[in-house]
Write an enzyme that holds these catalytic residues in place. Structure first.
Site, mmCIF file in Angstrom:
data_model
loop_
_atom_site.group_PDB
_atom_site.id
_atom_site.type_symbol
_atom_site.label_atom_id
_atom_site.label_comp_id
_atom_site.label_asym_id
_atom_site.label_seq_id
_atom_site.Cartn_x
_atom_site.Cartn_y
_atom_site.Cartn_z
ATOM 1 N N GLY A 1 -4.390 1.390 10.793
ATOM 2 C CA GLY A 1 -3.097 1.066 11.388
ATOM 3 C C GLY A 1 -3.125 1.247 12.889
ATOM 4 N N ILE B 1 2.343 4.837 15.489
ATOM 5 C CA ILE B 1 1.531 6.052 15.426
ATOM 6 C C ILE B 1 0.102 5.739 15.826
ATOM 7 C CG2 ILE B 1 0.596 7.810 13.880
ATOM 8 C CD1 ILE B 1 3.152 7.640 12.257
ATOM 9 N N GLY B 2 -0.417 4.598 15.375
ATOM 10 C CA GLY B 2 -1.806 4.248 15.632
ATOM 11 C C GLY B 2 -2.155 4.157 17.101
ATOM 12 N N ASP C 1 -6.303 -3.163 11.343
ATOM 13 C CA ASP C 1 -4.891 -3.522 11.218
ATOM 14 C C ASP C 1 -4.817 -5.033 11.056
ATOM 15 O OD1 ASP C 1 -2.071 -4.121 11.708
ATOM 16 O OD2 ASP C 1 -1.928 -2.075 12.463
ATOM 17 N N ASN D 1 8.373 -1.725 23.044
ATOM 18 C CA ASN D 1 9.146 -0.586 23.556
ATOM 19 C C ASN D 1 8.544 0.757 23.182
ATOM 20 O OD1 ASN D 1 9.778 -0.703 20.807
ATOM 21 N ND2 ASN D 1 11.821 0.146 21.110
ATOM 22 N N ARG E 1 3.628 1.651 1.093
ATOM 23 C CA ARG E 1 3.115 2.495 0.029
ATOM 24 C C ARG E 1 1.852 1.929 -0.602
ATOM 25 N NH1 ARG E 1 6.833 4.277 -4.971
ATOM 26 N NH2 ARG E 1 8.050 5.175 -3.282
ATOM 27 N N CYS F 1 -0.102 12.568 -6.239
ATOM 28 C CA CYS F 1 0.044 13.687 -7.178
ATOM 29 C C CYS F 1 1.484 13.893 -7.622
ATOM 30 C CB CYS F 1 -0.491 14.978 -6.553
ATOM 31 S SG CYS F 1 -2.237 15.293 -6.911
ATOM 32 N N CYS G 1 23.575 -9.038 -12.756
ATOM 33 C CA CYS G 1 25.000 -9.311 -12.939
ATOM 34 C C CYS G 1 25.843 -8.630 -11.861
ATOM 35 C CB CYS G 1 25.461 -8.886 -14.325
ATOM 36 S SG CYS G 1 25.056 -7.188 -14.754
#
Length: 732
Positions: free
Chosen positions: A84, A88-89, A108, A118, A179, A221, A233
């Site tokens: 990634g 964060i990467g 990535d 930004n 995920r 886990c 519905c």
């Protein structure tokens, strides 16, 4: 960023950084080991000051002491995989080279978008449209030209990146946003027996944890709460929350302009079990309604094309005729407020929204304004015309794809959702709010990413020092806890012996109706979606080794639409599922049942942990909804690639979820250990503080009574005001 160290006002002593930047996370890493990479970017004078900075105050020394020779050598020789290159990467890659890591692989699949600029500081406007991993590599090499950085513009789930690929690394660091990829990397690291540092952020909240095979819990886990889903519905007939109308509007976009999906129908559901009406009478009333709108009840897309995407006819069908048809289902409205149909001509008699005429003087941003019905009707008409033109430009058979960053698509969903909210008596929402819910957006805070990236490197240094026993799961809270801590470390939990991923012999029991579930459902919804397999092979343990599913293309395709019972699968049958890419085998015990709830195709037995009632010292918590507190993402929509968003996948407000139980168990376990590890429960009123501060780590032996005191404090605040929170286990 690498200028001269700051001087403390009124003193000759140098500090490692200004107080306001002490928390930036990378401050400790930038100064942790001033190796060759850092020195390569500094001028001669700056290098001299850097050497002098080693003799700073005790506090600064504690944060920025140099690496030992042994650790420095381990860092320089380590081979690291960063998965990634987003929020964060970017921070992580910069931290790694400035700490002295010289062999870095980054992967990535994403490309750079304007909205990334930004907070993803390795990218500039000129890079828009280019590969994130490649541009990140180029930018980081400016910090340390001698570093060896390999960039892959690809998905980590590509079969090319197999177990052997992972085995070449010393450390794997996740900076992911979904995920499925987290599950996959978790399994690959377990198979390769490589330490994994997992991380994520959500607004001001963040978390870092270490995963090591046989030593700690793996990512899977503890069961994760499934994404909130809504019965068809409810979406089609009886919406009661704004999120229901937003989901309906996204379905409508696909029905009109995208790829049609039978599960995303938007017309009234005549099979609604709640509806009770005489068929003959209902058909007569429906016929009268159809005549009013000059329509026949056919496919939404087919009818729309026949009208040339006439926005007035579409409006009349969706917000008048279909609503009238719903009103014929008498039983639906005995305990509910009935919807009120809209008439185009009547709506056009209303005045334009005043805020439309006063945008320049309004203090409210345009996207945060709530317009009136007339304005949304006009916006609906305009967006339909624009989208139909875009569709006409496509080749035959091609469709539009809904994108939250496409102005016309967002206009359509905003207007359609708000018109439906008005019809069903709900308060309408601003474009900003609808975009947050429809696109599952959590505000991205650059400082949070920086803090978490710094913590990732610090945990990595512990592993390289051979001190994995000192690694911690670290939570970043929005506000200090009662002990004035923002960063709360917790001891790593041991592996869950019942985990269906990292146990010595993974095994699960799945309850389903073998006479209804097809082989394709087993493959796509159970093995791939639920158990996160990539390319499963399944054989029946019947003594013959019957192959039910093969990962070889076309080999078992003829089985897809056959029922499991056709292959002799019944109550007690065992299936062996193998994913050779993940080096993962799962035994599945089939539990036949004909008593599953409506719309439930299968259940994993034991997936819902035993319920633990809240105790005075263990307040129950709700998890952050991935987008807004008005509701959660529907299972049918795809979460966007928000690079710096931790995927919490939790239930919306007012619902109890598996995560509540998991968190209660986890918190109880940690309190018993004497670890001050609690959810970041804060009322919205208290969450207005933007300034963050760094704090020293918790004492490892914090008394459990203090943990209980903090829990009681959280409980009081919850009872007083209510809050949104992120639980100790729900962030992972």
């Amino acid at each position: 960023m690498l200028g001269a160290p700051w001087r403390q006002r009124g003193s000759n002593s140098r500090l490692s950084g200004p107080p306001s930047r002490a928390l930036s996370g990378h401050s400790a890493v930038l100064r942790a080991g001033r190796g060759r990479c850092a020195r390569a970017t500094l001028s001669r004078r700056a290098r001299e000051e850097a050497r002098g900075a080693a003799a700073v105050s005790v506090m600064a020394a504690a944060l920025s002491g140099p690496l030992s020779p042994e650790l420095a050598q381990a860092v320089s020789q380590a081979r690291v995989l960063v998965v990634g290159a987003g929020g964060i990467g970017c921070e992580l890659l910069k931290n790694l080279v400035l700490t002295g890591f010289s062999s870095i692989y980054v992967i990535d699949l994403d490309t750079i978008d304007v909205s990334n600029l930004n907070r993803q500081f390795l990218f500039q406007k000129k890079h828009v449209g280019r590969s994130k991993s490649q541009v990140a590599k180029e930018s980081v090499l400016q910090f340390c030209p001698e570093a060896n950085i390999i960039a892959y513009h690809d998905s980590i789930m590509n079969p090319d990146y197999n177990v052997e690929f992972f085995r070449q690394f010393t450390l794997v660091m996740n900076a992911l946003d979904n995920r499925a990829a987290r599950n996959h990397v978790n399994r690959m690291c377990l198979a390769a027996d490589i330490p994994l540092i997992e991380s994520g952020t959500a607004g001001y909240l963040g978390q870092v944890t270490v995963i090591k095979k046989g030593v700690t819990e793996c990512y899977e886990c503890q069961p994760k709460p499934t994404q909130k889903t809504f019965p068809g519905c409810t979406i089609r007939n009886t919406p009661s929350e704004p999120i229901h109308c937003i989901v309906w509007a996204k379905y409508l976009f696909n029905q009109l302009f995208g790829e049609e999906d039978a599960d995303q129908e938007v017309s009234p559901d005549r099979a609604d079990p709640e509806a009770a009406w005489e068929p003959a009478e209902a058909e007569a009333r429906a016929l009268a309604s159809n005549e009013d709108g000059e329509i026949k009840r056919v496919s939404t897309k087919e009818w729309a094309k026949s009208t040339g995407y006439d926005p007035v006819k579409l409006f009349t069908k969706l917000f008048k005729d279909d609503i009238r048809y719903l009103l014929t289902m008498d039983k639906l409205w005995r305990k509910r407020k009935p919807p009120v149909p809209l008439d185009w001509a009547e709506v056009q008699k209303q005045e334009q929204n005043k805020s439309d005429q006063q945008n320049e003087s309004s203090a409210v941003l345009k996207d945060q304004q709530v317009l009136n019905v007339r304005s949304y009707a006009d916006l609906f008409s305009k967006s339909v015309k624009t989208l139909s033109l875009h569709l006409a430009e496509k080749a035959d058979g091609e469709a539009l794809i809904w994108d939250k960053d496409d102005p016309s698509a967002m206009d359509f969903v905003t207007s359609a959702a708000n018109l439906r909210m008005h019809v069903f008596g709900m308060n309408m929402k601003s474009r900003f709010d609808i975009k947050s819910m429809a696109g599952n957006i959590i505000p991205a805070i650059a400082t949070t990413n920086a803090v978490i990236a710094g913590l990732i490197v610090l945990e990595g240094l512990k592993i390289l020092s051979g001190k994995i026993d000192q690694c911690r799961t670290i939570f970043l809270n929005k506000q200090p806890n009662p002990r004035k801590k923002l960063l709360v470390p917790c001891a790593l939990d041991p592996p869950n012996p019942n985990c269906y991923v990292c146990a010595s012999k993974p095994e699960v029991t799945v309850k389903l109706n073998t006479h209804k579930v097809t082989v394709l459902t087993l493959q796509d919804k159970i093995l791939k979606e639920k158990f996160a397999m990539v390319a499963p092979d399944v054989q029946i343990e019947d003594g013959k080794g019957t192959i039910l599913i093969s990962s070889e293309e076309g080999e078992t395709e003829a089985n897809n639409h056959r029922k499991l019972s056709d292959f002799g699968i019944r109550n007690g049958t065992r299936l062996q599922a193998d994913d050779f890419l993940q080096d993962y085998t799962l035994l599945i015990n089939v539990l036949h049942s004909e008593d599953l709830e409506k719309d439930v195709e299968f259940e994993v037995v034991g997936d819902t942990p035993e319920r633990i009632g809240p105790k005075p010292s263990e307040p129950t918590s709700k998890n952050i909804s991935n987008g807004s507190d008005d509701g959660a993402q529907p299972s049918t929509s795809t979460a966007p690639e928000q690079d710096d968003v931790v995927i919490v996948d939790s239930e919306d407000e007012g619902t109890s979820s598996n995560a509540d139980d998991v968190e209660n168990k986890s918190r109880k376990r940690k309190l018993e250990k004497g670890c001050e590890c609690v959810g970041a429960k804060r009322s919205r009123a208290e969450q207005e503080q933007d300034d963050l501060m760094i704090v020293e780590s918790e004492d490892e032996g914090a008394a459990s009574s203090l943990g209980e005191e903090e829990s009681r404090s959280h409980k009081r605040k919850l009872e007083e005001k209510g809050c949104e929170c992120i639980g100790a286990k729900s962030v992972c």
